[in-house]
Design a protein around this motif. Structure first.
Motif, short mmCIF file in Angstrom:
data_model
loop_
_atom_site.label_atom_id
_atom_site.label_comp_id
_atom_site.label_asym_id
_atom_site.label_seq_id
_atom_site.Cartn_x
_atom_site.Cartn_y
_atom_site.Cartn_z
N ARG A 78 0.79 -1.23 0.00
CA ARG A 78 0.00 0.00 0.00
C ARG A 78 0.83 1.29 0.00
O ARG A 78 0.28 2.36 -0.28
CB ARG A 78 -0.95 0.02 1.22
N LEU A 79 2.11 1.20 0.31
CA LEU A 79 2.94 2.40 0.30
C LEU A 79 4.09 2.29 -0.69
O LEU A 79 4.22 3.11 -1.59
CB LEU A 79 3.48 2.69 1.71
N TYR A 80 4.91 1.24 -0.55
CA TYR A 80 6.11 1.14 -1.38
C TYR A 80 5.77 0.99 -2.87
O TYR A 80 6.36 1.67 -3.71
CB TYR A 80 6.97 -0.03 -0.92
N LEU A 81 4.84 0.08 -3.19
CA LEU A 81 4.56 -0.19 -4.60
C LEU A 81 4.03 1.04 -5.33
O LEU A 81 4.21 1.17 -6.55
CB LEU A 81 3.55 -1.34 -4.73
N ASP A 138 -0.22 -1.34 -14.46
CA ASP A 138 -1.05 -1.81 -13.34
C ASP A 138 -0.78 -1.02 -12.06
O ASP A 138 -0.64 -1.58 -10.99
CB ASP A 138 -0.81 -3.30 -13.09
N SER A 139 -0.73 0.30 -12.23
CA SER A 139 -0.57 1.20 -11.08
C SER A 139 0.70 0.90 -10.28
O SER A 139 0.68 0.88 -9.05
CB SER A 139 -1.80 1.14 -10.17
N ASN A 140 1.79 0.66 -10.98
CA ASN A 140 3.11 0.48 -10.38
C ASN A 140 3.32 -0.85 -9.67
O ASN A 140 4.34 -1.05 -9.02
CB ASN A 140 3.43 1.61 -9.39
N LYS A 141 2.38 -1.80 -9.80
CA LYS A 141 2.60 -3.11 -9.18
C LYS A 141 3.76 -3.82 -9.86
O LYS A 141 4.55 -4.50 -9.21
CB LYS A 141 1.33 -3.95 -9.25
N THR A 142 3.83 -3.70 -11.17
CA THR A 142 4.96 -4.23 -11.92
C THR A 142 5.48 -3.16 -12.87
O THR A 142 4.70 -2.36 -13.38
CB THR A 142 4.56 -5.48 -12.74
N LEU A 143 6.78 -3.15 -13.08
CA LEU A 143 7.41 -2.19 -13.98
C LEU A 143 8.06 -2.93 -15.13
O LEU A 143 8.72 -3.96 -14.92
CB LEU A 143 8.46 -1.37 -13.23
N LYS A 144 7.89 -2.43 -16.34
CA LYS A 144 8.46 -3.05 -17.53
C LYS A 144 9.49 -2.12 -18.15
O LYS A 144 9.26 -0.92 -18.29
CB LYS A 144 7.36 -3.38 -18.54
N ARG A 145 10.63 -2.70 -18.47
CA ARG A 145 11.70 -1.92 -19.10
C ARG A 145 11.40 -1.68 -20.58
O ARG A 145 10.79 -2.51 -21.25
CB ARG A 145 13.04 -2.62 -18.96
N THR A 146 11.88 -0.56 -21.07
CA THR A 146 11.81 -0.26 -22.50
C THR A 146 13.23 -0.29 -23.06
O THR A 146 14.20 -0.46 -22.32
CB THR A 146 11.18 1.13 -22.75
N SER A 147 13.36 -0.08 -24.34
CA SER A 147 14.69 -0.03 -24.97
C SER A 147 15.24 1.39 -24.96
O SER A 147 16.35 1.63 -25.44
CB SER A 147 14.61 -0.55 -26.41
#
Length: 501
Positions: free
Chosen positions: A58-61, A88-97
């Motif tokens: 609830r705070l870090y993510l 997904d609201s910062n739950k997972t982060l995806k890298r780009t090129s």
């Protein structure tokens, strides 16, 4: 020591209270929605449970994009930061090129050795070809057999490891030294080998987590004294010596006082001369962690002992890492020959862990030789002068702007206090948008109310780099509202005003 204003404390507590209340409300409705969905394997308790799990979810993510940013280049004065996005609201982060070229104010690259160096890099490449990336062995494995001009890697000890141990001992002014493959392990694995049940550890209240875990794992009694307070240290020592061991009240088998040279979250120098005097008075051993000070401070880079005029012989155990000033990895312990021999025979990190990578060892050897001027140039002296000038200039300018900056002069670590949780992501994201990469630090790495941005200055920064960083930080500081003190009027404007008069 941070003195938190009442209004700032109240607003920060209110912000955290609001986040906690809304987080609990969201959890309540989530339980209602998932009432009939069994998320856990039947019969098993949830692995992640309690307030830590709540804090992460609830705070870090919500602001995790401000932490763990990957880079795509060497951590020099400027580096490439990999862009990321979330669906997904910062739950997972995806890298780009895509990457963004940013000014680096976050790495511990104090002397600039983490980037390619004209002296170090060719020698490291040569050692890679000669020894391979890893020994694939621990320091005590196999038999060391001489073959031609090098040692067989049937053992985890190459001649580079032996050379570095001798060089480190000479550099810090101790009779002997031992190497470890990781700085964190150097503390957490060594302390239990030095003191155990029946012993007493007295630790500074703001010591690094590696020291805390090492002390806890030792089995010794642990007491804490107020941060950087020799007077309170003496009070604790007197009380503990008078009381003796718990229940039996027998005398302590040994007492070790543990402090840091530069405190990594405060940027403060240890009051080492006063602490040494107290330890001598009560016959307590001193353990000095120089992870952030060795190589970075002192006329010749020999750390706080040199800076503060302390004889290294007065410090019983000196610890340091190679990850900051030397652009490598690993750590060391420097002490008497008897202590080092004891550690070689008893420390699990030496007996069971893979030894330092030979190219990493060569990097440290080369960096120390540059610092000492043994490369045939004066670049080491220039780097030391530049890190000192850069640090003092940057700290002075930040304070003039009205920021609350912790730490002492000559320290390359300078925390800027943020306090409020909403200001952590705001400061970090806005600085990144303006191509300045900073490190923000919050709970649990700091107390809940004392969030901060930690600036690390390097000898590789030019004056133009620092002026650009100051300009961006000043603008972002105005936007976010973290200038807690009135700013000094610009001297140029004052001079022009005097001319008009």
């Amino acid at each position: 020591m941070v003195r938190l204003p009442y209004t700032t404390a109240l607003t920060t507590l209110f912000s955290y209270g609001l986040l906690f209340a809304f987080g609990q409300l969201r959890d309540f409705f989530r339980k209602l929605i998932d009432w009939f969905k069994a998320k856990n394997v039947k019969g098993y308790a949830p692995i992640c449970l309690g307030l830590e799990d709540f804090y992460v979810r609830r705070l870090y993510l919500r602001i995790q994009d401000c932490f763990g940013r990957p880079i795509a280049s060497a951590p020099d004065a400027w580096f490439d930061v990999v862009e990321r996005y979330s669906n997904d609201s910062n739950k997972t982060l995806k890298r780009t090129s895509n990457t963004t070229r940013c000014l680096n104010l976050g790495s511990y690259n104090y002397l600039g050795f983490a980037a390619a160096d004209e002296y170090c890099t060719p020698l490291v490449i040569e050692s890679l070809k000669k020894y391979s990336p890893s020994t694939c062995s621990v320091r005590v494995d196999g038999v060391c057999r001489h073959h031609a001009d090098s040692f067989h890697l049937a053992t985890g000890t190459t001649k580079l490891h032996t050379e570095l141990e001798e060089l480190v001992a000479r550099f810090v002014g101790k009779p002997a030294a031992i190497l470890f493959g990781m700085g964190y392990v150097t503390n957490s694995a060594i302390i239990p080998c030095l003191v155990g049940k029946g012993g007493l550890i007295i630790s500074d209240s703001l010591n690094h987590n590696s020291i805390v875990n090492g002390a806890r794992g030792s089995g010794a009694t642990v007491r804490v004294f107020q941060h950087n307070s020799p007077a309170h240290l003496e009070e604790v020592l007197r009380e503990q010596i008078a009381d003796g061991q718990p229940r039996t009240h027998r005398p302590w088998k040994k007492i070790i006082v543990i402090v840091e040279g530069i405190y990594s979250m405060e940027g403060e120098l240890c009051k080492l001369p006063e602490i040494i005097a107290v330890c001598k008075k009560y016959k307590a051993y001193t353990y000095l962690d120089e992870a952030h000070s060795i190589g970075a401070v002192g006329q010749s880079g020999r750390g706080v002992c040199e800076l503060l005029g302390v004889d290294p012989a007065d410090v019983d155990i000196m610890m340091g890492t190679f990850t900051k000033s030397f652009g490598s990895c690993g750590g060391y312990i420097a002490a008497s020959k008897e202590i080092i021999q004891h550690l070689k025979l008893s420390c699990p990190a030496h007996i069971y862990a893979t030894s330092m990578s030979p190219p990493a060892v060569q990097q440290v050897i080369s960096a120390i030789k540059v610092i000492l001027g043994e490369d045939g140039s004066n670049r080491g002296a220039q780097k030391l002068a530049r890190i000192r000038e850069n640090s003092n200039f940057f700290r002075s300018e930040l304070k003039k702007m009205g920021f609350e900056v912790l730490g002492d002069n000559d320290s390359p670590v300078m925390p800027i206090m943020l306090y409020n949780p909403a200001k952590i992501p705001a400061f970090s994201r806005e600085c990144l948008r303006q191509k300045v990469a900073v490190v923000t630090v919050a709970f649990p790495a700091t107390p809940l109310l004392l969030a901060r941005a930690r600036i690390c200055i390097s000898a590789s920064h030019t004056r133009e780099d620092l002026i650009k960083a100051l300009d961006v930080i000043s603008r972002v500081g105005d936007l976010v509202g973290i200038k807690y003190f009135p700013a000094e009027p610009p001297k140029i404007a004052e001079a022009d005003h005097d001319k008009l008069e």
